[in-house]
Enzyme design. Structure first.
Site, PDB file in Angstrom:
ATOM      1  N   GLY A  14      36.370  34.777  30.904  1.00 30.13           N
ATOM      2  CA  GLY A  14      37.082  33.525  31.205  1.00 30.13           C
ATOM      3  C   GLY A  14      38.176  33.131  30.228  1.00 30.13           C
ATOM      4  CG  MET A  82      34.741  41.406  37.948  1.00 33.83           C
ATOM      5  SD  MET A  82      36.343  42.256  37.840  1.00 33.83           S
ATOM      6  CE  MET A  82      35.796  43.955  37.861  1.00 33.83           C
ATOM      7  NE  ARG A  83      30.784  40.442  45.575  1.00 33.00           N
ATOM      8  CZ  ARG A  83      29.646  40.025  46.130  1.00 33.00           C
ATOM      9  NH1 ARG A  83      28.697  39.523  45.387  1.00 33.00           N
ATOM     10  NH2 ARG A  83      29.457  40.148  47.435  1.00 33.00           N
ATOM     11  CG  LEU A  85      37.981  36.853  47.991  1.00 37.13           C
ATOM     12  CD1 LEU A  85      37.962  37.503  46.638  1.00 37.13           C
ATOM     13  CD2 LEU A  85      39.045  35.778  48.038  1.00 37.13           C
ATOM     14  CG  HIS A 101      46.148  43.759  38.907  1.00 33.54           C
ATOM     15  ND1 HIS A 101      44.843  44.137  39.105  1.00 33.54           N
ATOM     16  CD2 HIS A 101      46.832  44.891  38.638  1.00 33.54           C
ATOM     17  CE1 HIS A 101      44.748  45.456  38.973  1.00 33.54           C
ATOM     18  NE2 HIS A 101      45.944  45.934  38.691  1.00 33.54           N
ATOM     19  CG  HIS A 165      43.338  40.833  27.763  1.00 37.45           C
ATOM     20  ND1 HIS A 165      43.293  40.918  29.142  1.00 37.45           N
ATOM     21  CD2 HIS A 165      42.479  41.771  27.313  1.00 37.45           C
ATOM     22  CE1 HIS A 165      42.439  41.857  29.498  1.00 37.45           C
ATOM     23  NE2 HIS A 165      41.930  42.397  28.410  1.00 37.45           N
TER      24      HIS A 165
HETATM   25  C1  GRF Z   1      41.944  39.916  33.264  1.00 40.11           C
HETATM   26  O1  GRF Z   1      42.489  41.058  32.664  1.00 40.11           O
HETATM   27  C2  GRF Z   1      42.431  39.785  34.671  1.00 40.11           C
HETATM   28  O2  GRF Z   1      43.738  40.183  34.862  1.00 40.11           O
HETATM   29  C3  GRF Z   1      41.525  40.740  35.370  1.00 40.11           C
HETATM   30  O3  GRF Z   1      40.258  40.508  34.777  1.00 40.11           O
HETATM   31  C4  GRF Z   1      40.452  40.071  33.434  1.00 40.11           C
HETATM   32  C5  GRF Z   1      39.716  38.774  33.251  1.00 40.11           C
HETATM   33  O4  GRF Z   1      39.703  38.373  31.903  1.00 40.11           O
HETATM   34  N1  GRF Z   1      41.598  40.591  36.793  1.00 40.11           N
HETATM   35  P1  GRF Z   1      39.136  36.947  31.495  1.00 40.11           P
HETATM   36  O5  GRF Z   1      37.747  36.818  32.092  1.00 40.11           O
HETATM   37  O6  GRF Z   1      40.078  35.904  32.055  1.00 40.11           O
HETATM   38  O7  GRF Z   1      39.121  36.940  30.003  1.00 40.11           O
END
Ligand code: GRF
Length: 179
Positions: A14, A82-83, A85, A101, A165
């Protein structure tokens, strides 16, 4: 300006959710939906007094849709959700559903994008796009380079990941401010 009612969908750490939480005053409502009861993002949301919904397994997309309607949610942002849709759900939110992404789409769709771009010696970046039924394929609304082609060669994967990130957090903030 009309403030939006936003739901952020997460599954884990998060750090991107954190950008929304830090800017919660910019929304009429912020609601956190997690597919994972253990997600650290839920702790972050709780610390900011933001309401949370943990999805039950097996997941009922119909029940989720009802809860979002009751809540008055207008826009959904997927931040590490991570699902996949189902098309039936995506179609209900057409134009109001966004995903973050960690690649310069259309390159490196799917998992381990940073690692694959780094291994290929390719520039690395991040994308916010509208969600369509096909994964990582909808209209691109914002994109930013995190590590340029000339930088990537000597850079460790760890540093490239950190830079990507940090770049995601900047792009999320820009997206929030553009609403
Ligand atoms: C991020 O790299 C986002 O782009 C990807 O999953 C990661 C989530 O990171 N889809 P966080 O949970 O926001 O730290």
């Amino acid at each position: 300006m009309h403030k939006k009612k936003l739901a952020v969908f997460i599954s884990g750490y998060g750090s991107n959710l954190n950008v929304f939480l830090q800017n919660k005053d910019k929304f009429a409502d912020l609601y956190v939906v997690s597919s994972n009861a253990e997600a650290y993002g839920l702790v972050r949301a709780e610390n900011c007094n933001v309401d949370r919904l943990v999805l039950e397994q097996p997941l009922s997309w119909l029940t989720l849709q009802q809860k979002l309607i009751e809540r008055g949610t207008e826009v959904i942002f997927l931040a590490g959700f991570m699902r996949i849709l189902p098309a039936s759900f995506v179609n209900l939110w057409e134009g109001r559903l966004f995903n973050l992404h960690p690649s310069l789409l259309p390159k490196y769709k799917g998992l381990n994008s940073i690692q694959r771009a780094h291994a290929a010696g390719d520039e690395i970046g991040v994308t916010i796009h509208q969600v369509t039924a096909e994964v990582d394929s909808g209209h691109i609304v914002a994109q930013k380079i995190a590590v340029s082609q000339s930088e990537v060669g000597p850079m460790s994967l760890e540093e490239a990941t950190q830079r990507t990130h940090a770049c995601e957090h900047e792009l999320v903030l820009a997206w929030i401010n553009s609403l």
